[in-house]
Design a protein around this motif. Structure first.
Motif, PDB file in Angstrom:
ATOM      1  N   VAL A   1      73.089 166.232  -3.689  1.00 15.80           N
ATOM      2  CA  VAL A   1      73.352 167.661  -3.526  1.00 15.80           C
ATOM      3  C   VAL A   1      74.835 167.842  -3.238  1.00 15.80           C
ATOM      4  CG1 VAL A   1      72.890 169.687  -2.088  1.00 15.80           C
ATOM      5  CG2 VAL A   1      71.017 168.149  -2.730  1.00 15.80           C
ATOM      6  N   ASN A   2      75.481 168.693  -4.007  1.00 15.23           N
ATOM      7  CA  ASN A   2      76.911 168.927  -3.809  1.00 15.23           C
ATOM      8  C   ASN A   2      77.174 169.784  -2.585  1.00 15.23           C
ATOM      9  OD1 ASN A   2      78.422 167.671  -6.024  1.00 15.23           O
ATOM     10  ND2 ASN A   2      77.162 168.975  -7.319  1.00 15.23           N
ATOM     11  N   LEU A   3      78.104 169.342  -1.762  1.00 13.75           N
ATOM     12  CA  LEU A   3      78.677 170.145  -0.682  1.00 13.75           C
ATOM     13  C   LEU A   3      79.901 170.788  -1.331  1.00 13.75           C
ATOM     14  CD1 LEU A   3      78.745 170.912   2.358  1.00 13.75           C
ATOM     15  CD2 LEU A   3      80.291 168.961   2.667  1.00 13.75           C
ATOM     16  N   ARG A   4      79.891 172.111  -1.460  1.00 17.98           N
ATOM     17  CA  ARG A   4      80.917 172.780  -2.254  1.00 17.98           C
ATOM     18  C   ARG A   4      81.958 173.505  -1.410  1.00 17.98           C
ATOM     19  NH1 ARG A   4      80.323 172.284  -7.564  1.00 17.98           N
ATOM     20  NH2 ARG A   4      78.255 171.783  -8.352  1.00 17.98           N
ATOM     21  N   LYS A   5      83.104 173.769  -2.024  1.00 18.99           N
ATOM     22  CA  LYS A   5      84.215 174.478  -1.377  1.00 18.99           C
ATOM     23  C   LYS A   5      83.937 175.972  -1.253  1.00 18.99           C
ATOM     24  CE  LYS A   5      87.644 171.207  -3.078  1.00 18.99           C
ATOM     25  NZ  LYS A   5      88.841 171.034  -3.909  1.00 18.99           N
TER      26      LYS A   5
ATOM     27  N   SER B   1      83.401 170.302  -5.684  1.00 17.76           N
ATOM     28  CA  SER B   1      82.567 169.558  -4.747  1.00 17.76           C
ATOM     29  C   SER B   1      83.427 168.839  -3.714  1.00 17.76           C
ATOM     30  CB  SER B   1      81.721 168.538  -5.503  1.00 17.76           C
ATOM     31  OG  SER B   1      80.941 167.772  -4.598  1.00 17.76           O
ATOM     32  N   LEU B   2      82.962 168.859  -2.468  1.00 21.74           N
ATOM     33  CA  LEU B   2      83.600 168.099  -1.395  1.00 21.74           C
ATOM     34  C   LEU B   2      82.942 166.729  -1.245  1.00 21.74           C
ATOM     35  CD1 LEU B   2      83.797 171.030   1.173  1.00 21.74           C
ATOM     36  CD2 LEU B   2      85.722 169.977  -0.012  1.00 21.74           C
ATOM     37  N   GLY B   3      81.893 166.502  -2.010  1.00 24.52           N
ATOM     38  CA  GLY B   3      81.142 165.250  -1.969  1.00 24.52           C
ATOM     39  C   GLY B   3      79.662 165.532  -2.157  1.00 24.52           C
ATOM     40  N   GLN B   4      78.915 164.472  -2.384  1.00 25.20           N
ATOM     41  CA  GLN B   4      77.479 164.621  -2.578  1.00 25.20           C
ATOM     42  C   GLN B   4      76.728 164.165  -1.342  1.00 25.20           C
ATOM     43  OE1 GLN B   4      76.491 162.752  -6.334  1.00 25.20           O
ATOM     44  NE2 GLN B   4      76.804 164.715  -7.355  1.00 25.20           N
ATOM     45  N   LEU B   5      75.682 164.914  -1.007  1.00 21.85           N
ATOM     46  CA  LEU B   5      74.870 164.637   0.173  1.00 21.85           C
ATOM     47  C   LEU B   5      73.565 163.974  -0.245  1.00 21.85           C
ATOM     48  CD1 LEU B   5      75.370 168.065   2.003  1.00 21.85           C
ATOM     49  CD2 LEU B   5      76.747 165.969   2.207  1.00 21.85           C
ATOM     50  N   ALA B   6      73.150 163.007   0.544  1.00 22.77           N
ATOM     51  CA  ALA B   6      71.899 162.292   0.285  1.00 22.77           C
ATOM     52  C   ALA B   6      70.720 163.012   0.930  1.00 22.77           C
ATOM     53  CB  ALA B   6      71.997 160.870   0.839  1.00 22.77           C
ATOM     54  N   LYS B   7      69.545 162.753   0.405  1.00 23.14           N
ATOM     55  CA  LYS B   7      68.321 163.300   0.980  1.00 23.14           C
ATOM     56  C   LYS B   7      68.242 162.900   2.450  1.00 23.14           C
ATOM     57  CE  LYS B   7      63.324 163.327   0.427  1.00 23.14           C
ATOM     58  NZ  LYS B   7      62.203 162.863  -0.415  1.00 23.14           N
ATOM     59  N   GLY B   8      67.901 163.867   3.313  1.00 19.70           N
ATOM     60  CA  GLY B   8      67.776 163.600   4.750  1.00 19.70           C
ATOM     61  C   GLY B   8      69.047 163.833   5.546  1.00 19.70           C
ATOM     62  N   THR B   9      70.171 164.081   4.866  1.00 15.56           N
ATOM     63  CA  THR B   9      71.424 164.373   5.568  1.00 15.56           C
ATOM     64  C   THR B   9      71.234 165.631   6.405  1.00 15.56           C
ATOM     65  OG1 THR B   9      72.744 163.394   3.792  1.00 15.56           O
ATOM     66  CG2 THR B   9      73.878 164.917   5.283  1.00 15.56           C
TER      67      THR B   9
ATOM     68  N   ALA C   1      77.563 160.208   5.358  1.00 19.37           N
ATOM     69  CA  ALA C   1      78.921 159.878   4.904  1.00 19.37           C
ATOM     70  C   ALA C   1      79.922 161.018   5.075  1.00 19.37           C
ATOM     71  CB  ALA C   1      78.876 159.450   3.437  1.00 19.37           C
ATOM     72  N   HIS C   2      79.462 162.252   5.039  1.00 16.93           N
ATOM     73  CA  HIS C   2      80.373 163.400   5.133  1.00 16.93           C
ATOM     74  C   HIS C   2      80.254 164.123   6.473  1.00 16.93           C
ATOM     75  CE1 HIS C   2      81.457 162.879   0.962  1.00 16.93           C
ATOM     76  NE2 HIS C   2      80.180 162.763   0.682  1.00 16.93           N
ATOM     77  N   LYS C   3      79.821 163.407   7.486  1.00 19.74           N
ATOM     78  CA  LYS C   3      79.644 163.993   8.816  1.00 19.74           C
ATOM     79  C   LYS C   3      80.927 164.694   9.268  1.00 19.74           C
ATOM     80  CE  LYS C   3      78.309 162.906  13.540  1.00 19.74           C
ATOM     81  NZ  LYS C   3      77.850 161.840  14.452  1.00 19.74           N
ATOM     82  N   GLY C   4      80.755 165.949   9.749  1.00 14.57           N
ATOM     83  CA  GLY C   4      81.884 166.721  10.248  1.00 14.57           C
ATOM     84  C   GLY C   4      82.543 167.616   9.211  1.00 14.57           C
ATOM     85  N   VAL C   5      82.189 167.454   7.941  1.00 12.48           N
ATOM     86  CA  VAL C   5      82.798 168.253   6.879  1.00 12.48           C
ATOM     87  C   VAL C   5      82.055 169.587   6.772  1.00 12.48           C
ATOM     88  CG1 VAL C   5      83.360 168.363   4.415  1.00 12.48           C
ATOM     89  CG2 VAL C   5      83.494 166.176   5.629  1.00 12.48           C
ATOM     90  N   LYS C   6      82.825 170.684   6.678  1.00 15.56           N
ATOM     91  CA  LYS C   6      82.249 172.009   6.504  1.00 15.56           C
ATOM     92  C   LYS C   6      82.299 172.395   5.034  1.00 15.56           C
ATOM     93  CE  LYS C   6      83.444 173.635  11.086  1.00 15.56           C
ATOM     94  NZ  LYS C   6      84.316 174.509  11.873  1.00 15.56           N
ATOM     95  N   GLY C   7      81.245 173.074   4.585  1.00 15.26           N
ATOM     96  CA  GLY C   7      81.196 173.503   3.203  1.00 15.26           C
ATOM     97  C   GLY C   7      79.933 174.289   2.916  1.00 15.26           C
TER      98      GLY C   7
END
Length: 114
Positions: A55-59, A67-75, A99-105
């Protein structure tokens, strides 16, 4: 001069309170996190998770935003506000695990679950 200004300021404040029936309007709490693209601010909604892989974490609230990165199931994801129109619904918040802990999007609402 200063006393006159102070007296005028107090009189204005009293008149404003009287105008609103004694109601006092306050600003949002310092902990409130909002985003100008949201149309619905909500209390922090912690305990949500991403329900599928990649799942894309978007700007921004739409697939046209990068995309700011992809999130895994259960994140884990805490959201602060939503953009509800035009559909689909998008959540603005912060990744709280993985992996993207702390990132807002932004995450599309149908990829988020309790």
């Amino acid at each position: 001069m200063r006393q006159g200004l102070l007296r005028n300021g107090i009189a204005t404040a009293v008149a404003t309170v009287a105008l609103f029936g004694g109601a006092v309007i306050t600003a949002p709490s310092a902990g409130a996190v909002t985003h100008p693209k949201c149309n619905l601010d909500e209390p922090d909604h912690a305990g949500y998770k991403i329900k599928t892989n990649n799942v894309n974490l978007r700007k921004g609230p739409g697939t046209s935003y990068g995309s700011l990165g992809q999130l895994a199931k259960g994140t884990k994801f805490t959201y602060y506000c939503t953009k509800t129109y035009p559909t689909p619904v998008w959540f603005y918040g912060k990744v709280t695990s993985g992996a993207h802990k702390g990132v807002k999007g932004w995450v599309r609402g149908d990829y988020v679950t309790m």
